[in-house]
Write a protein that holds these residues in place. Sequence first.
Motif, short mmCIF file in Angstrom:
data_model
loop_
_atom_site.label_atom_id
_atom_site.label_comp_id
_atom_site.label_asym_id
_atom_site.label_seq_id
_atom_site.Cartn_x
_atom_site.Cartn_y
_atom_site.Cartn_z
N ALA A 8 0.85 -1.19 0.00
CA ALA A 8 0.00 0.00 0.00
C ALA A 8 0.88 1.23 0.00
O ALA A 8 2.04 1.18 0.40
CB ALA A 8 -0.93 0.00 1.21
N THR A 19 -4.71 7.12 -1.61
CA THR A 19 -4.06 5.87 -1.21
C THR A 19 -4.09 4.88 -2.36
O THR A 19 -4.91 4.99 -3.28
CB THR A 19 -4.73 5.26 0.03
OG1 THR A 19 -6.10 4.96 -0.27
CG2 THR A 19 -4.68 6.22 1.20
N ALA A 51 -3.43 0.50 -3.11
CA ALA A 51 -3.30 -0.80 -2.45
C ALA A 51 -3.19 -1.90 -3.48
O ALA A 51 -3.81 -1.84 -4.55
CB ALA A 51 -4.49 -1.06 -1.54
N LYS A 68 -6.66 -5.25 -0.90
CA LYS A 68 -7.78 -4.30 -0.99
C LYS A 68 -8.97 -4.80 -0.19
O LYS A 68 -9.34 -5.97 -0.27
CB LYS A 68 -8.17 -4.08 -2.45
CG LYS A 68 -7.27 -3.10 -3.18
CD LYS A 68 -7.72 -2.91 -4.62
CE LYS A 68 -6.79 -1.94 -5.34
NZ LYS A 68 -7.14 -1.80 -6.78
#
Length: 125
Positions: free
Chosen positions: A49, A58, A60, A65
């Motif tokens: 991440a 952000t 991931a 996720k």
Amino acid sequence: QVQLVESGGGLVQAGGSLRLSCAASGRTLSTYAMGWFRQAPGKEREFVAAINRGGATTYAADSVKGRFNISRDNAKNTVYLQMNSLRPEDTAVYYCAATGRYSLNYAYISLYDYWGQGTQVTVSS
């Protein structure tokens, strides 16, 4: 230059949770985008991440996720990785990393200039 120290790893049963912390010193953390990576025995280090400087964006990996969440508190110079619904395949050494570069994709390991020493996460089945 920035120094990074991870903490919060440990042994947890499958389905459990852990929160990793990455404390920075030396320079203000808001200068850097931050990432978490992991490396399991016999495998290459892989992206987990990342988060941009302000914390608004952000990123991931597909494998985490919906289970892992990255966040940061620039006032505390700390980045976090909240890991929920842990699986045995999440077992690895987890590293935080910092980059001063700007990118459209912070998943690339080559972007990162500074690394912590890592913290072990072990998930038992």
